[in-house]
Design an enzyme around this catalytic site. Structure first.
Site, PDB file in Angstrom:
ATOM      1  N   GLY A  31       0.837  -1.197   0.000  1.00  0.00           N
ATOM      2  CA  GLY A  31       0.000   0.000   0.000  1.00  0.00           C
ATOM      3  C   GLY A  31       0.860   1.229   0.000  1.00  0.00           C
ATOM      4  O   GLY A  31       2.092   1.160  -0.057  1.00  0.00           O
TER       5      GLY A  31
ATOM      6  N   GLY B  68       1.499   7.467   4.217  1.00  0.00           N
ATOM      7  CA  GLY B  68       1.620   8.914   4.112  1.00  0.00           C
ATOM      8  C   GLY B  68       3.014   9.344   3.710  1.00  0.00           C
ATOM      9  O   GLY B  68       3.198  10.375   3.068  1.00  0.00           O
ATOM     10  N   PHE B  69       3.994   8.565   4.056  1.00  0.00           N
ATOM     11  CA  PHE B  69       5.364   8.978   3.778  1.00  0.00           C
ATOM     12  C   PHE B  69       6.012   8.150   2.676  1.00  0.00           C
ATOM     13  O   PHE B  69       7.187   8.279   2.421  1.00  0.00           O
ATOM     14  CB  PHE B  69       6.207   8.890   5.050  1.00  0.00           C
ATOM     15  CG  PHE B  69       5.794   9.891   6.072  1.00  0.00           C
ATOM     16  CD1 PHE B  69       5.741  11.230   5.731  1.00  0.00           C
ATOM     17  CD2 PHE B  69       5.445   9.502   7.349  1.00  0.00           C
ATOM     18  CE1 PHE B  69       5.356  12.170   6.665  1.00  0.00           C
ATOM     19  CE2 PHE B  69       5.061  10.447   8.283  1.00  0.00           C
ATOM     20  CZ  PHE B  69       5.018  11.776   7.938  1.00  0.00           C
ATOM     21  N   GLY B  70       5.264   7.270   2.059  1.00  0.00           N
ATOM     22  CA  GLY B  70       5.846   6.483   0.984  1.00  0.00           C
ATOM     23  C   GLY B  70       5.235   5.095   0.940  1.00  0.00           C
ATOM     24  O   GLY B  70       4.422   4.734   1.787  1.00  0.00           O
ATOM     25  N   PRO B  71       5.630   4.308  -0.072  1.00  0.00           N
ATOM     26  CA  PRO B  71       5.032   2.977  -0.244  1.00  0.00           C
ATOM     27  C   PRO B  71       5.531   1.986   0.804  1.00  0.00           C
ATOM     28  O   PRO B  71       6.593   2.161   1.382  1.00  0.00           O
ATOM     29  CB  PRO B  71       5.505   2.561  -1.635  1.00  0.00           C
ATOM     30  CG  PRO B  71       6.751   3.352  -1.865  1.00  0.00           C
ATOM     31  CD  PRO B  71       6.610   4.632  -1.112  1.00  0.00           C
ATOM     32  N   VAL B  72       4.718   0.944   1.020  1.00  0.00           N
ATOM     33  CA  VAL B  72       5.089  -0.121   1.944  1.00  0.00           C
ATOM     34  C   VAL B  72       5.127  -1.431   1.163  1.00  0.00           C
ATOM     35  O   VAL B  72       4.208  -1.717   0.402  1.00  0.00           O
ATOM     36  CB  VAL B  72       4.066  -0.224   3.093  1.00  0.00           C
ATOM     37  CG1 VAL B  72       4.467  -1.328   4.047  1.00  0.00           C
ATOM     38  CG2 VAL B  72       3.953   1.083   3.825  1.00  0.00           C
TER      39      VAL B  72
ATOM     40  N   LYS C 260       8.882  -0.145   4.953  1.00  0.00           N
ATOM     41  CA  LYS C 260       8.313   1.177   4.681  1.00  0.00           C
ATOM     42  C   LYS C 260       9.417   1.998   4.024  1.00  0.00           C
ATOM     43  O   LYS C 260      10.423   2.319   4.649  1.00  0.00           O
ATOM     44  CB  LYS C 260       7.877   1.797   5.999  1.00  0.00           C
ATOM     45  CG  LYS C 260       7.249   3.158   5.886  1.00  0.00           C
ATOM     46  CD  LYS C 260       6.645   3.530   7.227  1.00  0.00           C
ATOM     47  CE  LYS C 260       6.383   5.015   7.343  1.00  0.00           C
ATOM     48  NZ  LYS C 260       5.972   5.402   8.682  1.00  0.00           N
TER      49      LYS C 260
ATOM     50  N   ASP D 144      -1.480  10.650  15.663  1.00  0.00           N
ATOM     51  CA  ASP D 144      -2.108  10.328  14.382  1.00  0.00           C
ATOM     52  C   ASP D 144      -2.771   8.954  14.455  1.00  0.00           C
ATOM     53  O   ASP D 144      -2.592   8.122  13.587  1.00  0.00           O
ATOM     54  CB  ASP D 144      -1.075  10.391  13.255  1.00  0.00           C
ATOM     55  CG  ASP D 144      -1.762  10.461  11.884  1.00  0.00           C
ATOM     56  OD1 ASP D 144      -2.950  10.829  11.836  1.00  0.00           O
ATOM     57  OD2 ASP D 144      -1.113  10.145  10.873  1.00  0.00           O
TER      58      ASP D 144
END
Ligand SMILES: *[C@@H]1O[C@H](CO)[C@@H](O)[C@H](O)[C@H]1NC(C)=O
Ligand SMILES: *[C@@H]1O[C@H](CO)[C@@H](O)[C@H](O)[C@H]1NC(C)=O
Ligand SMILES: *[C@@H]1O[C@H](CO)[C@@H](O)[C@H](O)[C@H]1NC(C)=O
Ligand SMILES: *[C@@H]1O[C@H](CO)[C@@H](O)[C@H](O)[C@H]1NC(C)=O
Ligand SMILES: *[C@@H]1O[C@H](CO)[C@@H](O)[C@H](O)[C@H]1NC(C)=O
Ligand SMILES: *[C@@H]1O[C@H](CO)[C@@H](O)[C@H](O)[C@H]1NC(C)=O
Ligand SMILES: *[C@@H]1O[C@H](CO)[C@@H](O)[C@H](O)[C@H]1NC(C)=O
Ligand SMILES: *[C@@H]1O[C@H](CO)[C@@H](O)[C@H](O)[C@H]1NC(C)=O
Ligand SMILES: *[C@@H]1O[C@H](CO)[C@@H](O)[C@H](O)[C@H]1NC(C)=O
Length: 791
Positions: A479, A482-486, A500, A597
């Site tokens: 997926g 917020g900070f990049g693909p996993v 991550k 968050d």
């Protein structure tokens, strides 16, 4: 959902209805009442409300974990975003608010009855059987002797005569020449201890001119200088800043001599003498001084204190976030009658002292630092916000230092460049990543070649991650965070991992990366996702986690087909797990951590559907003695942010509690908090839940796939607790440990939820955020809203 009603036995509806009526009646009762008569009592959480609704009187507590239900009787503005307590009746003797009460005896004597100790009388000398105690529209609590026709015969006692740390419009600061009584302010000991502290503010003659005089432990500390109609000579920031407008009056007659003020149109205003010796009127602070006045401070009005020879006039203490290098020596003083100003004086006069802080979590006592080595540090785990001795360097010296640093850096770069070409490619790679990671921790010595770090973070080599994820193949992509693909990966040993990969364009810079890395490495709890290691290669930064086969909560919860797979038992287990994880973050890890968050997509699920909290990129570590903090950069997700955080950047454990409440409502309803319910009124999920609850139709919120679980009672209780968590004012919300006991002990009576935040029409809230409330948003605040896809 309409069919739900027909499923419920009529007795149950009747029960809810009657319960609702009782509650409604009680609410109305509380709202209407501004007066206490002989024979009546006021108990927590009931309140007296002034006739115009602006002021409230009642018992309150601080939710700080170590204080629990110990609290005070006080007065506050109904509608004050800062929830400042304007007056405190029993500042020396806090009581247990759940068992105490305020009673007016038949003879007109007002007393705070404390189940443990002796009662605290308020108007001990002046009583009359026909008196009443009224909270009036100026915030004054007045005991009056009445004539038989109801008119006032005389005033027996009023709270304005016993000011604590706050001057309200209409209150007096000065001297009553007849009784000899002096009206003066005395600060709280600390932000959470209302007992009289070190600072006082009085209106007194000094060499013929009358001015405001602030004292610290009896010694002259600051003088206001000559006052005008709207200002004082020595105020650090002008009181008439922006549209803040004050009308000051100075009264002298044979009976009394005092200072008082008013504001136009009944604007909310209160001049508060803070526990660190400032005068403020939030949200527009009107500082007396910009820092503390001690030492050689040159702020206008500061009275010079005695300084030992070792302190120079350029030195001062300032609050900084620092990290101490090497071992350090500390002395402490746990006297709970002292607080930060006392620590200042003691540290200043002891030449071996280089910094100080409060000793106890409630802001009392002192901790003194005696070793000289520290660096400024804003985010690391070991950073602490303390007062440190600042000795400014001259700019010329600085230039030389910078030039030397630059030359050394260039030389080092050249040498490194040579090494770069000389070494073998693989060897170079491994070392670089190790060095870079070592830099992150601020300590090169810790880096070693076996890939293990002092913080139990394993350093993976870039090629091994490339191999594990099959070169970041699309099939392995889990997926987009917020900070990049996993990505999913598989190590040679067979262990499955989640990688991550922080994109370069992501907001997560080195600082957030480091934050997340260090934070998670230190945390161990079965409801927190486990970090296995990291990998740094040039610009690439990656975090390696244990792999969660069942993705995240939102993946199930917000998918109409998959939602049915989560039965009530599992959902309850998830709620409890999240609560335990949060409690650990807030209380039982060695640090106090605010996640900031929390949301469904950050709750990952393992094989057995146990929840694990993830994504600590925005988490903040708290100083143990800070109750809350204000950030200039509001980050988080719309729909989960508490009002004080979204609008003022003010966050605390209670902002996480708010997000948890939203999450609970989502889990029970299977609906997204950001959706819109009841199209007529544009209500958010929270608002919708609150409306249903108020109408006694709480169960209509329930996800229809839960109907068969026959756990209506438990579900209703969850909704109730959820609504307690999303109450508008942070102080009203329970702590995580309260939440856990409410959920685990079903016989525990629950308080009645107050108005939920954002429960009014959505459009109103939004425009409020953009225009009306602008006052409370720091000018440079940016609101970053992240909307994450499920991973
Ligand atoms: C007030 O508190 C005291 C001590 O706990 C108790 O005896 C008394 O009944 C209370 N009064 C009311 C009206 O609740
Ligand atoms: C107190 O009030 C009652 C009834 O309102 C009245 O009869 C009585 O005279 C009053 N007593 C005093 C001392 O004013
Ligand atoms: C009052 O006058 C005395 C002597 O002139 C001076 O030392 C003192 O600082 C003055 N006090 C104030 C508050 O101005
Ligand atoms: C300021 O307050 C005084 C007394 O409260 C009042 O007489 C005066 O008109 C006020 N001035 C202004 C400009 O509002
Ligand atoms: C207050 O009373 C004292 C004597 O009790 C007197 O000297 C002084 O002038 C009075 N102050 C004012 C402002 O009238
Ligand atoms: C001072 O007090 C006396 C007696 O209480 C009263 O008659 C007088 O009016 C008061 N003076 C002023 C200026 O309020
Ligand atoms: C704190 O102050 C209280 C009241 O002034 C006093 O009884 C107590 O002994 C003091 N405690 C210490 C540790 O000084
Ligand atoms: C003050 O200095 C002395 C001598 O260096 C030291 O023993 C003492 O603990 C210090 N006190 C405080 C409060 O720092
Ligand atoms: C503040 O904390 C200290 C240490 O935990 C404790 O001894 C003291 O009683 C507390 N003070 C208050 C007013 O709660």
């Amino acid at each position: 959902m309409a069919s739900l009603k027909s499923l419920l036995p009529p007795e149950f509806l009747l029960f809810i209805l009657s319960w609702w009526c009782l509650w409604g009646e009680r609410l109305a009762h509380v709202q209407a009442k501004s007066t206490l008569k002989p024979g009546e009592a006021l108990r927590y959480p009931d309140q007296l409300v002034s006739a115009d609704g602006r002021f409230r009187l009642g018992f309150f507590t601080f939710s700080s974990p170590d204080v629990s239900d110990v609290g005070y009787l006080g007065i506050w503005y109904s509608d004050d975003a800062y929830n400042t307590k304007l007056w405190v009746a029993n500042r020396d003797r806090p009581i247990s608010v759940s068992t105490g009460n305020l009673t007016m005896e038949a003879d007109g004597q007002l007393r705070i009855v404390n189940s443990g100790g002796s009662p605290i009388p308020l108007n001990s000398k002046q009583t009359a059987p026909n008196s009443t105690a009224t909270l009036d529209n100026s915030g004054n609590f007045i005991v009056k002797d009445l004539n038989p026709d109801g008119s006032t015969k005389r005033i027996l006692w009023e709270s304005f005569d016993y000011p604590t740390d706050t001057l309200l419009p209409g209150m007096k600061l000065g001297i009553n020449n007849i009784t000899g009584k002096e009206w003066k302010l005395t600060s709280w000991l600390s932000e959470q201890v209302a007992a009289p502290g070190g600072f006082s503010l009085e209106w007194s003659p000094a060499n013929g001119t009358r001015q405001l005089v602030m004292r610290h432990r009896g010694n002259m500390y600051w003088l206001s200088g000559v006052g005008s109609e709207s200002d004082f000579q020595n105020l650090g920031y002008k009181m008439t800043l922006d549209n803040v407008y004050y009308n000051f009056s100075y009264i002298f007659n044979e009976n009394e001599s005092y200072f008082s003020y008013s504001v136009p149109n009944g604007r909310i205003s209160r001049l508060v003498l803070s526990s660190d010796g400032m005068l403020t009127d939030n949200p527009k602070p009107i500082y007396v001084t910009r820092g503390m006045c001690f030492g050689y401070s040159l702020e206008p009005g500061c009275v010079q204190q005695n300084s030992p020879a070792c302190r120079t006039s350029s030195q001062k203490f300032e609050q900084r976030s620092v990290q101490f290098l090497g071992p350090r020596a500390s002395q402490w003083d746990d006297n709970s009658n002292t607080s930060i100003g006392d620590c200042w004086t003691k540290c200043w006069s002891n030449c071996s002292c280089v910094g100080f802080d409060s000793y106890s979590g409630n802001g009392t006592g002192c901790l003194f630092h005696e070793s000289g080595q520290f660096v400024e540090e804003n985010t690391g785990i070991n950073a602490q916000n303390i007062y440190v001795l600042i000795t400014p360097k001259t700019p010329a010296k600085k230039w030389w230092i910078w030039i030397i640093v630059a030359v050394v850096a260039v030389l080092a770069a050249v040498i490194l460049g040579c090494l770069y070409f000389l070494r073998k490619k693989k060897l170079r790679r491994d070392q670089e990543s190790n060095q870079e990671v070592a830099l992150l921790f601020g300590d090169t010595k810790e880096a070693s070649n076996d890939g293990k770090k002092g913080h139990d973070v394993k350093v993976f080599s870039f090629p091994s991650i490339v191999a594990a994820t099959e070169n970041f193949s699309t099939e392995n992509k889990l997926g987009q965070g917020g900070f990049g693909p996993v990505y999913k990966g598989k190590l040679p040993e067979g262990q499955e991992i989640a990688v991550k990969r922080l994109s370069r364009s992501s907001g997560q810079g080195l600082v957030e990366f480091k934050n997340e890395l260090i934070l998670i490495a230190k945390l161990q709890h079965m409801n927190l996702v486990r970090l296995l290691g990291c990998c740094v290669e040039g610009d690439e930064k990656m975090l390696i986690y244990e792999y969660m086969p069942n993705k995240s909560l939102d993946f199930f919860l917000f998918d109409p087909k998959k939602r049915g797979l989560l039965d009530w038992k599992q959902r309850r287990n998830i709620i409890e797990g999240i609560a335990q994880g949060l409690l650990y973050l807030h209380r039982y890890s060695r640090l106090r951590i605010i996640h900031r968050d929390l949301k469904a997509s950050n709750i990952l699920l393992d094989n057995d559907m146990n929840p694990k909290i993830s994504d600590f990129g925005m988490a903040r570590v708290f100083g143990r003695n800070a109750a809350d903090a204000i950030t200039q950069r509001v980050v988080g997700t719309y729909g989960y942010m508490s009002p004080e955080y979204a609008m003022g950047g003010n966050f605390s454990e209670k902002s996480d509690v708010y997000s948890f409440g939203v999450l609970m409502l989502e889990i029970v309803s299977g609906q997204k908090s950001s959706g819109i319910y009841n199209p007529e009124h544009h209500l958010s999920l929270v608002g919708y839940a609150w409306e249903l609850w108020r109408e006694g139709k709480g169960l209509e919120l329930m996800d229809s796939s839960l109907v068969e679980s026959h756990s209506e009672h438990q579900i209703l209780r969850c909704i109730h607790v959820g609504l307690l968590c999303v109450q508008e004012f942070a102080v009203d919300r329970p702590t995580m440990s309260d939440v856990i006991s409410m959920l685990s002990n079903e016989s525990l009576p629950l308080p009645i939820p107050k108005q939920a935040a954002f429960s009014t029409q959505r459009q109103l809230t939004e425009t409020g955020l953009l225009s009306g409330e602008k006052e409370s948003i720091p000018a440079s605040a940016t609101i970053t809203i992240s909307e994450m896809d499920p991973r």
